[in-house]
Scaffold this motif. Sequence first.
Motif, PDB file in Angstrom:
ATOM      1  N   PRO A 178     -17.353  19.579   8.631  1.00  0.00           N
ATOM      2  CA  PRO A 178     -17.013  20.791   7.861  1.00  0.00           C
ATOM      3  C   PRO A 178     -17.379  20.621   6.387  1.00  0.00           C
ATOM      4  CG  PRO A 178     -15.027  19.545   8.368  1.00  0.00           C
ATOM      5  CD  PRO A 178     -16.136  18.876   9.096  1.00  0.00           C
ATOM      6  N   ARG A 179     -18.316  21.409   5.933  1.00  0.00           N
ATOM      7  CA  ARG A 179     -18.873  21.207   4.585  1.00  0.00           C
ATOM      8  C   ARG A 179     -18.219  22.093   3.520  1.00  0.00           C
ATOM      9  NH1 ARG A 179     -23.519  18.102   4.895  1.00  0.00           N
ATOM     10  NH2 ARG A 179     -24.331  17.814   6.997  1.00  0.00           N
ATOM     11  N   ASP A 180     -17.485  23.112   3.933  1.00  0.00           N
ATOM     12  CA  ASP A 180     -16.849  23.985   2.942  1.00  0.00           C
ATOM     13  C   ASP A 180     -15.547  24.530   3.513  1.00  0.00           C
ATOM     14  OD1 ASP A 180     -17.645  26.046   4.727  1.00  0.00           O
ATOM     15  OD2 ASP A 180     -19.543  26.277   3.673  1.00  0.00           O
ATOM     16  N   ARG A 181     -14.834  25.307   2.689  1.00  0.00           N
ATOM     17  CA  ARG A 181     -13.546  25.837   3.112  1.00  0.00           C
ATOM     18  C   ARG A 181     -13.685  26.744   4.323  1.00  0.00           C
ATOM     19  NH1 ARG A 181      -8.528  26.484   1.044  1.00  0.00           N
ATOM     20  NH2 ARG A 181      -9.145  25.460  -0.895  1.00  0.00           N
ATOM     21  N   LYS A 182     -14.734  27.550   4.393  1.00  0.00           N
ATOM     22  CA  LYS A 182     -14.909  28.479   5.507  1.00  0.00           C
ATOM     23  C   LYS A 182     -14.990  27.730   6.839  1.00  0.00           C
ATOM     24  CE  LYS A 182     -17.952  32.138   7.227  1.00  0.00           C
ATOM     25  NZ  LYS A 182     -19.179  32.935   6.952  1.00  0.00           N
ATOM     26  N   GLU A 183     -15.829  26.700   6.883  1.00  0.00           N
ATOM     27  CA  GLU A 183     -15.946  25.919   8.126  1.00  0.00           C
ATOM     28  C   GLU A 183     -14.650  25.170   8.422  1.00  0.00           C
ATOM     29  OE1 GLU A 183     -20.773  24.963   8.251  1.00  0.00           O
ATOM     30  OE2 GLU A 183     -19.313  23.333   8.088  1.00  0.00           O
ATOM     31  N   GLN A 184     -14.006  24.661   7.387  1.00  0.00           N
ATOM     32  CA  GLN A 184     -12.762  23.925   7.588  1.00  0.00           C
ATOM     33  C   GLN A 184     -11.690  24.838   8.184  1.00  0.00           C
ATOM     34  OE1 GLN A 184     -11.535  20.932   7.589  1.00  0.00           O
ATOM     35  NE2 GLN A 184      -9.396  21.629   7.769  1.00  0.00           N
ATOM     36  N   GLU A 185     -11.502  26.022   7.656  1.00  0.00           N
ATOM     37  CA  GLU A 185     -10.477  26.932   8.169  1.00  0.00           C
ATOM     38  C   GLU A 185     -10.803  27.377   9.593  1.00  0.00           C
ATOM     39  OE1 GLU A 185     -10.254  30.035   5.313  1.00  0.00           O
ATOM     40  OE2 GLU A 185      -9.083  28.851   3.862  1.00  0.00           O
ATOM     41  N   ALA A 186     -12.084  27.619   9.903  1.00  0.00           N
ATOM     42  CA  ALA A 186     -12.471  28.015  11.259  1.00  0.00           C
ATOM     43  C   ALA A 186     -12.208  26.883  12.247  1.00  0.00           C
ATOM     44  CB  ALA A 186     -13.938  28.418  11.267  1.00  0.00           C
TER      45      ALA A 186
END
Length: 272
Positions: A178-186
């Motif tokens: 996960p490289r950013d907040r969007k990928e992390q939250e998903a």
Amino acid sequence: MAKIVLMVGILCISSVSLGDHESDGAQTVVGWDNSTVAQKSDAEDDGKAVGGDDEPAEPEPTSPVTDYDNTYNYILNRLAAIDQAIHRLNVGHYTLDVKLTQLLERLSRVDNKIAETEDSLTQASLFSKENRKEIGRLEGCQKGRRVGYKCFLVYRTYETYAGAAQKCQERGGRMAMPRDRKEQEALAEYVRAAFHSSNWPVWLGINDLRSEGLYLFEDTTRVTYFQWRKHFLSSQPDGGKRENCVAMTSDDGDWWDNYCDRRMSYLCEFEA
């Protein structure tokens, strides 16, 4: 009449002479020629004087066989036997040579077949790996969660960090990064739904194995976004040089550093 008397007288004289010879043991020939009878009687008397009455004539002497002749004959016989043995060996050697040549030809053909089979197996293995990777990518997008140009899939089998990385590669992907907040939250939402809000950690493709405190993704790029757990009782990372691999908790999606040889579930990502 006078002639008849003369002939009778001659016969009587002959009978007397014949009787004398038979009494002496000499063999004479009866005949009208007295000289012939006398000659044969003399010859028989000579024979008796030389050889005796009953002794046979002695055979003529032969030359004796010497040791040299025996040795010579023995050597000739042995040489003939050795020659025959050498001939048999030559025949056997020729036969073995022919058999060996045939065997080498067959071995050469077998080697060629083995090489062809190995090539076929190598190609089949490559095709199998490619198919497995393709199947993994399709499976990741069909069963997992698609986020942008990536598909994520959680595997609920227990592996070490290295084992999880290998499994993801075999399936045509790599460990989740996960490289950013969007990928992390998903990802956090997807993992929480997969484990039904229970607290089960899953491996991410993040570690500081190369240098303590320097966290890198599996593709060796540097991590710029972090989701460490922050709590007054246990703030992460806290493992120092002992815990160098990162996992995500399934209840809240926070990151924890862990021992890399710990076995847990893992996340893989695939190109969409």
